[in-house]
Design an enzyme around this catalytic site. Structure first.
Site, PDB file in Angstrom:
ATOM      1  N   ASP A 191       8.706 -27.355 -36.057  1.00 19.92           N
ATOM      2  CA  ASP A 191       8.420 -26.568 -34.847  1.00 19.92           C
ATOM      3  C   ASP A 191       9.679 -26.407 -33.983  1.00 19.92           C
ATOM      4  O   ASP A 191       9.976 -25.327 -33.469  1.00 19.92           O
ATOM      5  CB  ASP A 191       7.329 -27.231 -33.995  1.00 19.92           C
ATOM      6  CG  ASP A 191       6.183 -27.800 -34.820  1.00 19.92           C
ATOM      7  OD1 ASP A 191       6.282 -27.811 -36.074  1.00 19.92           O
ATOM      8  OD2 ASP A 191       5.192 -28.261 -34.232  1.00 19.92           O
ATOM      9  N   HIS A 241      14.809 -35.266 -53.231  1.00 23.40           N
ATOM     10  CA  HIS A 241      15.059 -36.662 -53.587  1.00 23.40           C
ATOM     11  C   HIS A 241      14.632 -36.861 -55.029  1.00 23.40           C
ATOM     12  O   HIS A 241      13.555 -36.421 -55.424  1.00 23.40           O
ATOM     13  CB  HIS A 241      14.249 -37.575 -52.651  1.00 23.40           C
ATOM     14  CG  HIS A 241      14.679 -39.014 -52.707  1.00 23.40           C
ATOM     15  ND1 HIS A 241      14.478 -39.794 -53.813  1.00 23.40           N
ATOM     16  CD2 HIS A 241      15.308 -39.801 -51.805  1.00 23.40           C
ATOM     17  CE1 HIS A 241      14.962 -41.014 -53.571  1.00 23.40           C
ATOM     18  NE2 HIS A 241      15.467 -41.036 -52.357  1.00 23.40           N
ATOM     19  N   LEU A 285       7.824 -41.002 -51.496  1.00 23.38           N
ATOM     20  CA  LEU A 285       9.182 -41.470 -51.741  1.00 23.38           C
ATOM     21  C   LEU A 285       9.230 -42.854 -52.395  1.00 23.38           C
ATOM     22  O   LEU A 285       8.561 -43.779 -51.958  1.00 23.38           O
ATOM     23  CB  LEU A 285       9.921 -41.520 -50.396  1.00 23.38           C
ATOM     24  CG  LEU A 285      11.368 -41.987 -50.421  1.00 23.38           C
ATOM     25  CD1 LEU A 285      12.241 -40.998 -51.165  1.00 23.38           C
ATOM     26  CD2 LEU A 285      11.877 -42.163 -49.000  1.00 23.38           C
ATOM     27  N   ARG A 345      22.107 -37.644 -54.508  1.00 24.33           N
ATOM     28  CA  ARG A 345      20.750 -37.177 -54.808  1.00 24.33           C
ATOM     29  C   ARG A 345      20.706 -35.805 -55.465  1.00 24.33           C
ATOM     30  O   ARG A 345      19.875 -35.561 -56.347  1.00 24.33           O
ATOM     31  CB  ARG A 345      19.939 -37.158 -53.512  1.00 24.33           C
ATOM     32  CG  ARG A 345      19.668 -38.557 -53.021  1.00 24.33           C
ATOM     33  CD  ARG A 345      19.054 -38.581 -51.645  1.00 24.33           C
ATOM     34  NE  ARG A 345      18.799 -39.961 -51.263  1.00 24.33           N
ATOM     35  CZ  ARG A 345      18.401 -40.331 -50.048  1.00 24.33           C
ATOM     36  NH1 ARG A 345      18.222 -39.410 -49.106  1.00 24.33           N
ATOM     37  NH2 ARG A 345      18.187 -41.597 -49.779  1.00 24.33           N
ATOM     38  N   PHE A 382      24.000 -48.109 -52.536  1.00 20.19           N
ATOM     39  CA  PHE A 382      23.198 -46.910 -52.344  1.00 20.19           C
ATOM     40  C   PHE A 382      23.936 -45.714 -52.943  1.00 20.19           C
ATOM     41  O   PHE A 382      25.153 -45.746 -53.104  1.00 20.19           O
ATOM     42  CB  PHE A 382      22.946 -46.681 -50.844  1.00 20.19           C
ATOM     43  CG  PHE A 382      21.492 -46.556 -50.512  1.00 20.19           C
ATOM     44  CD1 PHE A 382      20.693 -47.669 -50.406  1.00 20.19           C
ATOM     45  CD2 PHE A 382      20.913 -45.299 -50.341  1.00 20.19           C
ATOM     46  CE1 PHE A 382      19.346 -47.550 -50.115  1.00 20.19           C
ATOM     47  CE2 PHE A 382      19.562 -45.176 -50.047  1.00 20.19           C
ATOM     48  CZ  PHE A 382      18.772 -46.290 -49.939  1.00 20.19           C
ATOM     49  N   GLU A 412      15.873 -44.844 -52.903  1.00 14.04           N
ATOM     50  CA  GLU A 412      17.073 -45.008 -53.710  1.00 14.04           C
ATOM     51  C   GLU A 412      17.465 -46.484 -53.806  1.00 14.04           C
ATOM     52  O   GLU A 412      18.195 -46.882 -54.713  1.00 14.04           O
ATOM     53  CB  GLU A 412      18.186 -44.219 -53.009  1.00 14.04           C
ATOM     54  CG  GLU A 412      19.333 -43.819 -53.844  1.00 14.04           C
ATOM     55  CD  GLU A 412      20.154 -42.773 -53.083  1.00 14.04           C
ATOM     56  OE1 GLU A 412      19.766 -41.591 -53.130  1.00 14.04           O
ATOM     57  OE2 GLU A 412      21.139 -43.140 -52.442  1.00 14.04           O
ATOM     58  N   GLN A 434      17.469 -30.912 -49.503  1.00  9.76           N
ATOM     59  CA  GLN A 434      17.617 -32.062 -50.397  1.00  9.76           C
ATOM     60  C   GLN A 434      16.316 -32.397 -51.112  1.00  9.76           C
ATOM     61  O   GLN A 434      15.290 -32.628 -50.467  1.00  9.76           O
ATOM     62  CB  GLN A 434      18.068 -33.291 -49.608  1.00  9.76           C
ATOM     63  CG  GLN A 434      18.223 -34.524 -50.503  1.00  9.76           C
ATOM     64  CD  GLN A 434      19.025 -35.614 -49.835  1.00  9.76           C
ATOM     65  OE1 GLN A 434      18.492 -36.398 -49.081  1.00  9.76           O
ATOM     66  NE2 GLN A 434      20.303 -35.650 -50.104  1.00  9.76           N
ATOM     67  N   ARG A 459      23.179 -34.616 -48.211  1.00  9.82           N
ATOM     68  CA  ARG A 459      23.291 -35.840 -47.417  1.00  9.82           C
ATOM     69  C   ARG A 459      23.255 -37.079 -48.319  1.00  9.82           C
ATOM     70  O   ARG A 459      22.499 -37.125 -49.284  1.00  9.82           O
ATOM     71  CB  ARG A 459      22.127 -35.931 -46.420  1.00  9.82           C
ATOM     72  CG  ARG A 459      22.108 -37.217 -45.622  1.00  9.82           C
ATOM     73  CD  ARG A 459      21.012 -37.245 -44.589  1.00  9.82           C
ATOM     74  NE  ARG A 459      19.664 -37.329 -45.138  1.00  9.82           N
ATOM     75  CZ  ARG A 459      19.111 -38.434 -45.631  1.00  9.82           C
ATOM     76  NH1 ARG A 459      19.787 -39.558 -45.700  1.00  9.82           N
ATOM     77  NH2 ARG A 459      17.872 -38.416 -46.079  1.00  9.82           N
ATOM     78  N   LEU A 491      19.501 -42.320 -41.027  1.00 12.74           N
ATOM     79  CA  LEU A 491      19.171 -43.225 -39.916  1.00 12.74           C
ATOM     80  C   LEU A 491      20.394 -43.406 -39.028  1.00 12.74           C
ATOM     81  O   LEU A 491      20.301 -43.446 -37.800  1.00 12.74           O
ATOM     82  CB  LEU A 491      18.684 -44.578 -40.445  1.00 12.74           C
ATOM     83  CG  LEU A 491      17.324 -44.594 -41.157  1.00 12.74           C
ATOM     84  CD1 LEU A 491      16.941 -46.021 -41.560  1.00 12.74           C
ATOM     85  CD2 LEU A 491      16.235 -44.002 -40.281  1.00 12.74           C
ATOM     86  N   HIS A 530      12.840 -33.634 -49.621  1.00 14.57           N
ATOM     87  CA  HIS A 530      13.005 -34.834 -48.810  1.00 14.57           C
ATOM     88  C   HIS A 530      13.684 -34.606 -47.467  1.00 14.57           C
ATOM     89  O   HIS A 530      13.285 -35.177 -46.459  1.00 14.57           O
ATOM     90  CB  HIS A 530      13.814 -35.843 -49.616  1.00 14.57           C
ATOM     91  CG  HIS A 530      13.986 -37.173 -48.949  1.00 14.57           C
ATOM     92  ND1 HIS A 530      12.915 -37.947 -48.566  1.00 14.57           N
ATOM     93  CD2 HIS A 530      15.091 -37.859 -48.584  1.00 14.57           C
ATOM     94  CE1 HIS A 530      13.370 -39.055 -48.001  1.00 14.57           C
ATOM     95  NE2 HIS A 530      14.675 -39.026 -47.981  1.00 14.57           N
TER      96      HIS A 530
END
Lengths: 573, 233
Positions: A216, A237, A247, A281, A115, A250, A235, A388, A394, A347
């Site tokens: 919000d 992407h 999306l 990215r 990645f 990657e 970011q 990031r 995740l 993204h």
């Protein structure tokens, strides 16, 4: 109505669910979500979750930590990156134990793939660190956590939208929520709130984010006078489906996909000679934007190609089946035969509500706001710094969602209840009736469209003082017009027109914070690329920005970065 | 191009009965049907209600019936409806909350009844449980389910028997019955072995035809039926 719970978690994506699983049994916890829980945007994460398991090849948490810091262009707080990288294997094993169907290696261990920005031995070459379930990793993890929450009997209020935070004497007292099905306003009286409401990509026109991603939960603390951190770092992407912004993971490049310009050239070789298409990215998005600007888009147009034709149908089906189907549906392109037209798409927000490593929300002085917590994309742990890395999101959600849950459970015994104020929903009811008033005001959709156009034009991959000032002038003009805007729908049942109207206030406020922070940062770092200040300036700007409103004025200041193991150096790949 | 829409409108608390409303929308052939609904709501008529979120077939919010076929509005493109009037209705067999929004709780309850979480035997190992890639492959199709309910809305049996657990619930039963890490194989089979369970399926294949994630739903249900029979002998 008044609902009473010890803890209310707002948002039922991965961060909210993981935190809820940690506190259930310790106190009375409820989740509220503006969508059905399994509709949350964590489910759109495709590529995987990073952890130095070393299943496919040697790996170490120190390399992962280094990559996170370097990926963040050294704006990452290194103590936070260390927690993330060290805890990652445990977090992934835990998910596997909960039933997440990770893809497997021949020997039965969790499979891993390459990645962007993840390397072995401090940048030597790409490393296989991403654990995945085909290209629907976020969705299957969310399903597992959701049904685990069901199993534990956690109370979930679906399609309840938070509209106001209520404090008393500086301590959290509850929140006001709107029940979409009935149009009723409710007060949730509680001792603690965890904000886990995700990002706000809908500030921009082209985004991979959901319609619900309006920030919000980031805006409401800002409206209440609390600061937001590192808001200038957005970011983009590199590989969104051209025109739509949907999306394309990657993982497509992790599995061997190649970017080519209008001349058929593999242009990333020029920008990142060592890891090429697997550069972080921000670098790949800038490279694509430059290729397009210099006339090397496909046919001179505003996109380039992602070439997957050499991967073969079997690999596409086994590991990239969702994105293959998106490409077929939306472009009519068979990715095993033709290259895919792509362009950068908004993204992920590195910035958000400043928090401690335990999820405690911090004020301008860096002190905790009693009873208020945040986790996930809406928060800013200073973990992702200026950019990031893929698969770290995740991981952030499950690692720091859990930590916030642990902290809340521990604090419950100490934190007293605050009395509910008289009519806590009064202010919100007033906002709603103003939007519903008949009058000559403009439609919400028109104003939102103009905001998204302006932000995309002036505050995107590249920025200058001039472009940012234009953006700011537009935002201020739109805020003025918003004060007279109206909604068509005055009904009470499933009035999404009204919710659009209320969300637009959030988008405008967040755009304001973003542009103020971007104007003040006169350097280029990570995803914040200033064409009038092209160099990184560590002397002045190796600092986190804070932006807040006081007496109607927006203020910007800075706080230090925590550096432990890795001294800042030039960022090349 | 200009598109003609006819959309189901109903607010059960206000309207005596449903009605259909006509709209005209200027659209690009590459636009999604969802984009057209958004144009209607944002530019013409803010009173129209429907659910949506991710906009690209991952969240499962915008299941509805388009020209008689259940599907996701975000996965249908305008070009495929050129020259036709587009009729948009809520998912059949679900109680209508308002317009295209239906009550999902009953549907989700049937999924939850399948105990859709892993129940493995013994303590967790220190690291991951090992799983043969061939075993993992058995659930490859079913883990694509996004709970959009298109299959259940499309199933003719649902119209005859409101107690049928429905195809989506059976997909979730399949998900854990064939997870080699799970220990509840027999119990899970028993849980769907009744007349309103797997045996209600009559092989209409509508679920399979409409599934936006291309899950072979009917085939899965037939596999379950055979597995139940095998477990009895």
């Amino acid at each position: 109505m008044v609902f009473k719970h010890d803890i209310v978690i707002v948002g039922a994506g991965l961060a909210g669910l993981r935190a809820a699983l940690e506190v259930t049994g310790e106190g009375d916890v409820a989740l509220i979500s503006k969508v059905y829980p399994t509709r949350s945007h964590s489910g759109a994460a495709q590529g995987g979750i990073a952890a130095a398991l070393g299943n496919e090849e040697p790996d170490s948490w120190e390399w992962h930590m280094y990559d996170t810091v370097k990926g963040g262009d050294y704006l990452t707080d290194q103590n936070v990156a260390e927690i993330l990288a060290r805890d990652a294997p445990r977090a992934v094993y835990e998910l596997e134990h909960m039933g997440v169907p990770f893809n497997r290696m021949a020997d039965g261990k969790i499979a891993q793939r390459a990645f962007g920005g993840h390397t072995r031995n401090f940048g030597e070459a790409a490393v296989k660190r991403a654990c995945y379930a085909a290209d629907r990793s976020g969705r299957v993890i969310m399903d597992a956590l959701y049904f685990e929450a069901v199993r534990k009997g956690i109370r979930i209020y679906s399609e309840f939208q938070m509209l106001d935070l209520v404090f008393r004497d500086g301590q959290t007292a509850g929140l006001v929520a709107y029940e979409t099905a009935t149009g009723e306003l409710h007060f949730f009286h509680c001792r603690m709130i965890l904000l886990a409401t995700g990002g706000y990509g809908k500030v921009f026109k082209t985004t991979s984010n959901a319609f619900a991603s309006t920030g919000d939960g980031v805006y409401l603390p800002y409206r209440a006078g609390l600061p937001l951190e590192d808001m200038e770092f957005v970011q983009f992407h590199p590989t969104g489906i051209h025109r739509l912004g949907v999306l394309i993971s990657e993982a497509a490049r992790g599995e061997g996909g190649i970017l080519r310009n209008g001349e058929g050239e593999r242009f990333m070789e020029r920008y990142a000679p060592t890891i090429k298409d697997l550069a972080p990215r921000d670098m790949v998005s800038r490279a694509i934007a430059l290729e397009i600007r210099e006339g090397r888009g496909i046919g001179g147009q505003d996109y380039v190609h992602l070439d997957l034709t050499h991967l073969g149908e079997k690999k596409l089906q086994e590991r990239l089946s969702d994105i293959s189907s998106f490409v077929r549906i939306y472009l009519g392109v068979d990715p095993s035969r033709e290259p895919v037209p792509i362009a950068p798409t908004c993204h992920y927000m590195m910035g958000g509500i400043p928090t401690s490593t335990e999820g405690e929300v911090l004020d301008v002085e860096g002190k905790c706001v009693p009873g208020l917590y945040a986790a996930g994309e809406c928060s800013c742990l200073s973990l992702h710094g200026a950019n990031r890395l893929g698969c770290n999101s995740l991981l952030d959600l499950v690692v720091f969602g859990r930590r916030a849950g642990q902290k809340m459970a521990g604090e419950l015994v100490r934190l007293p209840w605050q009395d509910a104020p008289q009519r806590p929903e009064e202010e919100t009811a007033r906002r709603i009736s103003r939007l519903k008033e008949k009058g000559e005001g403009e439609k919400i959709g028109v104003l939102r469209g103009e905001l998204q156009e302006a932000m995309t034009l002036h505050c995107s991959v590249f920025r200058t003082e001039e472009s940012l000032k234009k953006a700011l002038a537009r935002i201020e003009e739109l805020q003025d017009r918003y004060s007279r805007a109206r909604v068509d729908n005055t009904g009470s049942r499933f009035n999404t027109d009204l919710l659009d109207g209320l969300e637009l206030e959030c988008l405008l406020g967040l755009a304001e914070a973003m542009v103020h922070a971007a104007l003040a940062r006169r350097e280029s770092r990570g995803a914040h690329s200033r064409e009038d200040y092209r160099e990184r300036d560590d002397d002045q700007f190796l600092r986190h920005s804070l932006v807040w409103r006081r007496n109607g004025r927006v203020q910007v200041d800075y706080k230090p970065v925590t550096i432990t193991r890795f001294q800042p150096k030039a960022r090349t790949y | 191009m200009e598109m003609q829409f006819k959309i189901f409108r109903y607010d059960p608390q206000v309207d005596a009965e449903p009605r259909y409303q006509d709209y005209k929308v200027k659209a690009d052939p590459r636009d999604r049907i969802l984009d057209c609904l958004n144009k209607i709501r944002w530019e013409q008529d803010g009173t129209l209600s429907y659910r949506m979120s991710c906009g690209h077939g991952v969240c499962g919010s915008d299941g509805m019936r388009i020209n008689g076929v259940c599907g996701l509005a975000c996965q249908q493109l305008v070009k495929d409806y050129e020259g036709q009037e587009v009729l948009v209705e809520p998912l059949p067999f679900f109680p209508v909350v308002k317009d295209l929004v239906v009550e999902m709780e009953g549907f989700l309850e049937r999924i939850r009844e399948q105990r859709s979480y892993l129940m493995a035997a013994g303590d967790h190992p220190e690291k991951e449980r090992h799983q043969d890639p061939k075993d993992r492959q058995k659930v490859d199709d079913v883990i694509r389910c996004i709970l959009c309910a298109c299959c259940t809305g499309a199933c003719p049996v649902m119209g005859k028997n409101g107690n049928y657990v429905g195809p989506a619930a059976l997909v979730w039963a399949y998900r854990y019955i064939y997870d080699s890490r799970d220990s509840q194989f027999r119990e899970r089979l028993k849980n769907i072995d009744f007349s309103d369970g797997a045996w209600s399926c009559e092989n209409f294949f509508d679920c399979t035809r409409v599934c936006p994630k291309k899950i072979p739903v009917t085939k899965c249900i037939n596999t379950l039926k055979k597995e139940i029979e095998k477990s009895r002998s």
